[in-house]
Scaffold this motif. Structure first.
Motif, PDB file in Angstrom:
ATOM      1  N   LEU A   1       0.829  -1.211   0.000  1.00  0.00           N
ATOM      2  CA  LEU A   1       0.000   0.000   0.000  1.00  0.00           C
ATOM      3  C   LEU A   1       0.861   1.259   0.000  1.00  0.00           C
ATOM      4  O   LEU A   1       0.545   2.237  -0.682  1.00  0.00           O
ATOM      5  N   SER A   2       1.965   1.242   0.721  1.00  0.00           N
ATOM      6  CA  SER A   2       2.829   2.426   0.812  1.00  0.00           C
ATOM      7  C   SER A   2       3.363   2.861  -0.547  1.00  0.00           C
ATOM      8  O   SER A   2       3.706   4.029  -0.738  1.00  0.00           O
ATOM      9  N   LYS A   3       3.408   1.945  -1.513  1.00  0.00           N
ATOM     10  CA  LYS A   3       3.870   2.291  -2.863  1.00  0.00           C
ATOM     11  C   LYS A   3       2.929   3.306  -3.535  1.00  0.00           C
ATOM     12  O   LYS A   3       3.324   4.000  -4.465  1.00  0.00           O
ATOM     13  N   LEU A   4       1.690   3.380  -3.072  1.00  0.00           N
ATOM     14  CA  LEU A   4       0.719   4.314  -3.668  1.00  0.00           C
ATOM     15  C   LEU A   4       0.793   5.710  -3.052  1.00  0.00           C
ATOM     16  O   LEU A   4       0.179   6.639  -3.567  1.00  0.00           O
ATOM     17  N   ASN A   5       1.541   5.856  -1.975  1.00  0.00           N
ATOM     18  CA  ASN A   5       1.684   7.161  -1.341  1.00  0.00           C
ATOM     19  C   ASN A   5       2.435   8.098  -2.286  1.00  0.00           C
ATOM     20  O   ASN A   5       3.530   7.784  -2.732  1.00  0.00           O
ATOM     21  N   GLY A   6       1.828   9.208  -2.609  1.00  0.00           N
ATOM     22  CA  GLY A   6       2.426  10.169  -3.538  1.00  0.00           C
ATOM     23  C   GLY A   6       1.916  10.043  -4.964  1.00  0.00           C
ATOM     24  O   GLY A   6       2.205  10.898  -5.800  1.00  0.00           O
ATOM     25  N   ASP A   7       1.156   9.000  -5.266  1.00  0.00           N
ATOM     26  CA  ASP A   7       0.570   8.861  -6.602  1.00  0.00           C
ATOM     27  C   ASP A   7      -0.428  10.004  -6.797  1.00  0.00           C
ATOM     28  O   ASP A   7      -1.271  10.237  -5.924  1.00  0.00           O
ATOM     29  N   PRO A   8      -0.356  10.722  -7.912  1.00  0.00           N
ATOM     30  CA  PRO A   8      -1.283  11.849  -8.117  1.00  0.00           C
ATOM     31  C   PRO A   8      -2.761  11.444  -8.182  1.00  0.00           C
ATOM     32  O   PRO A   8      -3.638  12.280  -7.977  1.00  0.00           O
ATOM     33  N   ARG A   9      -3.037  10.172  -8.425  1.00  0.00           N
ATOM     34  CA  ARG A   9      -4.425   9.698  -8.452  1.00  0.00           C
ATOM     35  C   ARG A   9      -4.969   9.470  -7.045  1.00  0.00           C
ATOM     36  O   ARG A   9      -6.162   9.246  -6.874  1.00  0.00           O
ATOM     37  N   VAL A  10      -4.094   9.534  -6.036  1.00  0.00           N
ATOM     38  CA  VAL A  10      -4.496   9.371  -4.635  1.00  0.00           C
ATOM     39  C   VAL A  10      -4.501  10.756  -4.002  1.00  0.00           C
ATOM     40  O   VAL A  10      -3.459  11.353  -3.779  1.00  0.00           O
ATOM     41  N   THR A  11      -5.691  11.268  -3.719  1.00  0.00           N
ATOM     42  CA  THR A  11      -5.808  12.623  -3.182  1.00  0.00           C
ATOM     43  C   THR A  11      -5.626  12.689  -1.670  1.00  0.00           C
ATOM     44  O   THR A  11      -5.304  13.744  -1.136  1.00  0.00           O
ATOM     45  N   ASN A  12      -5.847  11.564  -0.995  1.00  0.00           N
ATOM     46  CA  ASN A  12      -5.678  11.524   0.457  1.00  0.00           C
ATOM     47  C   ASN A  12      -5.215  10.117   0.839  1.00  0.00           C
ATOM     48  O   ASN A  12      -6.029   9.212   0.988  1.00  0.00           O
ATOM     49  N   PHE A  13      -3.890   9.951   0.994  1.00  0.00           N
ATOM     50  CA  PHE A  13      -3.344   8.625   1.272  1.00  0.00           C
ATOM     51  C   PHE A  13      -3.844   8.066   2.598  1.00  0.00           C
ATOM     52  O   PHE A  13      -4.128   6.868   2.705  1.00  0.00           O
ATOM     53  N   ALA A  14      -3.978   8.901   3.620  1.00  0.00           N
ATOM     54  CA  ALA A  14      -4.443   8.423   4.927  1.00  0.00           C
ATOM     55  C   ALA A  14      -5.838   7.802   4.822  1.00  0.00           C
ATOM     56  O   ALA A  14      -6.116   6.766   5.440  1.00  0.00           O
ATOM     57  N   GLN A  15      -6.720   8.411   4.029  1.00  0.00           N
ATOM     58  CA  GLN A  15      -8.064   7.855   3.848  1.00  0.00           C
ATOM     59  C   GLN A  15      -8.005   6.542   3.071  1.00  0.00           C
ATOM     60  O   GLN A  15      -8.742   5.603   3.384  1.00  0.00           O
ATOM     61  N   LEU A  16      -7.141   6.473   2.052  1.00  0.00           N
ATOM     62  CA  LEU A  16      -6.983   5.225   1.310  1.00  0.00           C
ATOM     63  C   LEU A  16      -6.476   4.122   2.244  1.00  0.00           C
ATOM     64  O   LEU A  16      -7.006   3.014   2.261  1.00  0.00           O
ATOM     65  N   GLU A  17      -5.474   4.444   3.033  1.00  0.00           N
ATOM     66  CA  GLU A  17      -4.915   3.477   3.972  1.00  0.00           C
ATOM     67  C   GLU A  17      -5.984   2.980   4.946  1.00  0.00           C
ATOM     68  O   GLU A  17      -6.107   1.774   5.206  1.00  0.00           O
ATOM     69  N   GLU A  18      -6.779   3.885   5.456  1.00  0.00           N
ATOM     70  CA  GLU A  18      -7.863   3.521   6.377  1.00  0.00           C
ATOM     71  C   GLU A  18      -8.878   2.609   5.694  1.00  0.00           C
ATOM     72  O   GLU A  18      -9.325   1.610   6.269  1.00  0.00           O
ATOM     73  N   ALA A  19      -9.233   2.919   4.449  1.00  0.00           N
ATOM     74  CA  ALA A  19     -10.206   2.109   3.712  1.00  0.00           C
ATOM     75  C   ALA A  19      -9.677   0.699   3.453  1.00  0.00           C
ATOM     76  O   ALA A  19     -10.420  -0.280   3.575  1.00  0.00           O
ATOM     77  N   VAL A  20      -8.405   0.584   3.105  1.00  0.00           N
ATOM     78  CA  VAL A  20      -7.817  -0.742   2.848  1.00  0.00           C
ATOM     79  C   VAL A  20      -7.727  -1.546   4.140  1.00  0.00           C
ATOM     80  O   VAL A  20      -8.082  -2.729   4.175  1.00  0.00           O
ATOM     81  N   LYS A  21      -7.274  -0.922   5.202  1.00  0.00           N
ATOM     82  CA  LYS A  21      -7.098  -1.628   6.473  1.00  0.00           C
ATOM     83  C   LYS A  21      -8.431  -2.008   7.120  1.00  0.00           C
ATOM     84  O   LYS A  21      -8.483  -2.934   7.935  1.00  0.00           O
ATOM     85  N   ALA A  22      -9.510  -1.323   6.759  1.00  0.00           N
ATOM     86  CA  ALA A  22     -10.825  -1.612   7.330  1.00  0.00           C
ATOM     87  C   ALA A  22     -11.426  -2.908   6.784  1.00  0.00           C
ATOM     88  O   ALA A  22     -12.342  -3.470   7.380  1.00  0.00           O
ATOM     89  N   ARG A  23     -10.907  -3.393   5.664  1.00  0.00           N
ATOM     90  CA  ARG A  23     -11.437  -4.603   5.038  1.00  0.00           C
ATOM     91  C   ARG A  23     -10.474  -5.759   5.269  1.00  0.00           C
ATOM     92  O   ARG A  23      -9.271  -5.583   5.255  1.00  0.00           O
ATOM     93  N   ASN A  24     -11.022  -6.936   5.403  1.00  0.00           N
ATOM     94  CA  ASN A  24     -10.168  -8.116   5.469  1.00  0.00           C
ATOM     95  C   ASN A  24      -9.611  -8.373   4.074  1.00  0.00           C
ATOM     96  O   ASN A  24     -10.362  -8.469   3.103  1.00  0.00           O
ATOM     97  N   ALA A  25      -8.309  -8.444   3.965  1.00  0.00           N
ATOM     98  CA  ALA A  25      -7.672  -8.714   2.673  1.00  0.00           C
ATOM     99  C   ALA A  25      -7.710 -10.216   2.443  1.00  0.00           C
ATOM    100  O   ALA A  25      -7.014 -10.970   3.117  1.00  0.00           O
ATOM    101  N   PRO A  26      -8.526 -10.677   1.508  1.00  0.00           N
ATOM    102  CA  PRO A  26      -8.622 -12.117   1.303  1.00  0.00           C
ATOM    103  C   PRO A  26      -7.350 -12.689   0.676  1.00  0.00           C
ATOM    104  O   PRO A  26      -6.714 -12.060  -0.155  1.00  0.00           O
ATOM    105  N   ALA A  27      -7.002 -13.861   1.131  1.00  0.00           N
ATOM    106  CA  ALA A  27      -5.906 -14.610   0.514  1.00  0.00           C
ATOM    107  C   ALA A  27      -6.521 -15.855  -0.094  1.00  0.00           C
ATOM    108  O   ALA A  27      -7.443 -16.462   0.473  1.00  0.00           O
TER     109      ALA A  27
END
Length: 153
Positions: A30-56
């Motif tokens: 996820l940290s690789k997306l920090n600074g991507d111009p398509r990501v307007t708020n990395f903290a919100q993206l991080e929160e959204a990803v961490k809020a879901r169970n990442a299926p394996a």
């Protein structure tokens, strides 16, 4: 239809990911997306990803993890990937997880995200394709292999 190669960029691929758990791997990718111009708020993206169970999922002796978050903090579908050698254990699957994908999804991209994740899962089920991804020397090669396999689906 957006190809994987348009969503996954070389600077968002880590082929030497060192992670010992699913949470650690997802966070590093996820940290690789920090600074991507398509990501307007990395903290919100991080929160959204961490809020879901990442299926394996596990196929043919290897595992992959597909994490994502739906949020207005991305202007379009974004994705990052990591390759873990020798892999890490995950209680969701019996085999070591070797590839981790993380996506940020805007609300309007539901079907496109599902199509891309489905393509990645089908590509990784093919032992030959999976081994080629594990052997890719550069992020560009990794993305090219995914893109070429996607076209064949």
């Amino acid at each position: 239809m957006t190809p994987i190669s348009d969503v996954l960029q070389p600077d968002h691929v880590n082929l030497a990911l060192s992670a010992k758990s699913k949470a650690e791997a997802v966070e590093a990718v996820l940290s690789k997306l920090n600074g991507d111009p398509r990501v307007t708020n990395f903290a919100q993206l991080e929160e959204a990803v961490k809020a879901r169970n990442a299926p394996a999922i596990s196929e043919n002796g290897w595992g992959i993890c597909l994490a994502h978050g739906r949020t207005d903090s991305v202007t379009e579908l974004v994705m990052a990937a990591g390759r873990v050698t020798p892999g890490f254990s995950c209680r969701d699957v019996r085999d070591p997880v070797r590839l981790v994908f993380v996506a940020g999804i805007p609300s309007a991209f539901d079907s496109e995200y599902l199509r891309i994740v489905g393509a990645i899962a089908r590509i990784c089920r093919d032992r030959h394709q999976f081994e080629r991804l594990l052997a890719a020397k550069t992020p560009e090669d990794f993305i090219h292999l995914l893109g070429a396999a996607e076209v064949k689906l």
